[in-house]
Design a protein around this motif. Structure first.
Motif, mmCIF file in Angstrom:
data_model
loop_
_atom_site.group_PDB
_atom_site.id
_atom_site.type_symbol
_atom_site.label_atom_id
_atom_site.label_comp_id
_atom_site.label_asym_id
_atom_site.label_seq_id
_atom_site.Cartn_x
_atom_site.Cartn_y
_atom_site.Cartn_z
ATOM 1 N N ASN A 49 2.845 -4.108 -9.901
ATOM 2 C CA ASN A 49 3.161 -2.818 -10.508
ATOM 3 C C ASN A 49 2.956 -1.774 -9.416
ATOM 4 N N ILE A 50 4.006 -1.027 -9.066
ATOM 5 C CA ILE A 50 3.872 -0.016 -8.009
ATOM 6 C C ILE A 50 3.987 1.403 -8.567
ATOM 7 N N SER A 51 3.703 1.571 -9.854
ATOM 8 C CA SER A 51 3.767 2.906 -10.458
ATOM 9 C C SER A 51 2.634 3.779 -9.921
ATOM 10 N N PRO A 52 2.803 5.107 -9.975
ATOM 11 C CA PRO A 52 1.765 6.013 -9.477
ATOM 12 C C PRO A 52 0.411 5.823 -10.150
ATOM 13 N N GLY A 53 0.390 5.376 -11.401
ATOM 14 C CA GLY A 53 -0.882 5.143 -12.084
ATOM 15 C C GLY A 53 -1.577 3.867 -11.664
ATOM 16 N N ALA A 54 -0.854 2.958 -11.012
ATOM 17 C CA ALA A 54 -1.417 1.666 -10.624
ATOM 18 C C ALA A 54 -1.811 1.595 -9.155
ATOM 19 N N VAL A 55 -1.182 2.421 -8.320
ATOM 20 C CA VAL A 55 -1.431 2.357 -6.878
ATOM 21 C C VAL A 55 -1.730 3.749 -6.335
ATOM 22 N N ARG A 56 -2.302 3.777 -5.155
ATOM 23 C CA ARG A 56 -2.573 5.039 -4.452
ATOM 24 C C ARG A 56 -1.926 4.975 -3.080
ATOM 25 N N GLY A 57 -1.339 6.090 -2.675
ATOM 26 C CA GLY A 57 -0.790 6.199 -1.321
ATOM 27 C C GLY A 57 0.396 5.297 -1.055
ATOM 28 N N LEU A 58 1.274 5.133 -2.039
ATOM 29 C CA LEU A 58 2.454 4.285 -1.841
ATOM 30 C C LEU A 58 3.354 4.881 -0.758
ATOM 31 N N VAL A 59 3.655 4.054 0.241
ATOM 32 C CA VAL A 59 4.593 4.437 1.292
ATOM 33 C C VAL A 59 5.626 3.322 1.391
ATOM 34 N N ILE A 60 6.890 3.691 1.181
ATOM 35 C CA ILE A 60 7.979 2.729 1.344
ATOM 36 C C ILE A 60 8.716 3.142 2.608
ATOM 37 N N GLY A 61 8.296 2.550 3.719
ATOM 38 C CA GLY A 61 8.900 2.859 5.007
ATOM 39 C C GLY A 61 10.123 1.999 5.241
ATOM 40 N N ASN A 62 10.682 2.096 6.440
ATOM 41 C CA ASN A 62 11.861 1.290 6.755
ATOM 42 C C ASN A 62 11.519 -0.154 7.080
ATOM 43 N N GLY A 63 10.255 -0.434 7.399
ATOM 44 C CA GLY A 63 9.874 -1.794 7.732
ATOM 45 C C GLY A 63 8.941 -2.442 6.739
ATOM 46 N N ALA A 64 8.182 -1.635 6.006
ATOM 47 C CA ALA A 64 7.181 -2.200 5.103
ATOM 48 C C ALA A 64 6.890 -1.253 3.952
ATOM 49 N N GLY A 73 -10.970 -4.917 -10.155
ATOM 50 C CA GLY A 73 -11.997 -3.957 -9.786
ATOM 51 C C GLY A 73 -12.295 -3.876 -8.302
ATOM 52 N N VAL A 74 -11.678 -4.755 -7.514
ATOM 53 C CA VAL A 74 -11.924 -4.790 -6.071
ATOM 54 C C VAL A 74 -10.794 -4.053 -5.351
ATOM 55 N N PRO A 75 -11.127 -3.004 -4.578
ATOM 56 C CA PRO A 75 -10.074 -2.273 -3.869
ATOM 57 C C PRO A 75 -9.475 -3.116 -2.739
ATOM 58 N N MET A 76 -8.181 -2.921 -2.519
ATOM 59 C CA MET A 76 -7.495 -3.664 -1.462
ATOM 60 C C MET A 76 -6.341 -2.843 -0.931
ATOM 61 N N GLN A 77 -6.114 -2.935 0.365
ATOM 62 C CA GLN A 77 -4.936 -2.342 0.996
ATOM 63 C C GLN A 77 -3.859 -3.425 1.002
ATOM 64 N N VAL A 78 -2.709 -3.131 0.408
ATOM 65 C CA VAL A 78 -1.602 -4.083 0.305
ATOM 66 C C VAL A 78 -0.539 -3.692 1.332
ATOM 67 N N PHE A 79 -0.031 -4.697 2.038
ATOM 68 C CA PHE A 79 1.006 -4.483 3.043
ATOM 69 C C PHE A 79 2.091 -5.529 2.824
ATOM 70 N N ILE A 80 3.324 -5.075 2.663
ATOM 71 C CA ILE A 80 4.425 -5.990 2.377
ATOM 72 C C ILE A 80 5.617 -5.648 3.266
ATOM 73 N N PRO A 81 5.944 -6.506 4.240
ATOM 74 C CA PRO A 81 7.180 -6.285 4.996
ATOM 75 C C PRO A 81 8.342 -6.265 3.996
#
Length: 138
Positions: A49-64, A73-81
């Motif tokens: 779920n990538i909605s604003p209520g589910a994630v913080r700092g969503l960036v959809i760049g040209n590569g990732a 309950g555990v925070p994580m930084q998600v990175f997806i090419p």
């Protein structure tokens, strides 16, 4: 030419949000560079779920695509090419887009994931049973 996928992911994300729906993405977790909570990966895929209520700092760049979120309950930084994004759709009605092969994207037949199985979500959110229904939007 550059990949159209980042532009389409950004556009569909905006379209889904503008229609008061929840954007979900299906990710091939086997693509090199994908950083997702592995305990929520099923059949080589993860649905997020990538909605604003589910994630913080969503960036959809040209590569990732990247954001921070909490999983159990555990925070994580998600990175997806972006070549790992297989689909984007609205949770509520399944409307969205499935991405095909293009230069630099994973081979859908050779990635080792079971494409006939429905994508699975690691969360406990309500989701219609079975695979989401996607249709071409013109």
């Amino acid at each position: 030419m550059t990949s159209s996928r980042p532009y389409l992911v950004r556009a569909f994300n905006e379209w889904v949000l503008d229609n008061d729906c929840t954007p979900y993405i299906v990710v091939d977790a086997g693509v090199q560079g994908v950083q997702v909570p592995t305990e929520h990966v099923a059949n080589g895929q993860i649905v997020l779920n990538i909605s604003p209520g589910a994630v913080r700092g969503l960036v959809i760049g040209n590569g990732a695509l990247e954001f921070s979120a909490r999983f159990g309950g555990v925070p994580m930084q998600v990175f997806i090419p972006l070549q790992a994004v297989m689909a984007i759709y609205a949770k509520e009605n399944g409307e969205g887009m499935v991405f095909g092969s293009e230069p630099g994207s994973p081979d859908p037949e050779g990635s080792g994931t079971d494409r006939d199985s429905p994508p699975h979500s690691g969360g406990t959110e309500d989701r219609p049973s079975g695979r989401p229904t996607l249709k071409v939007v013109k």
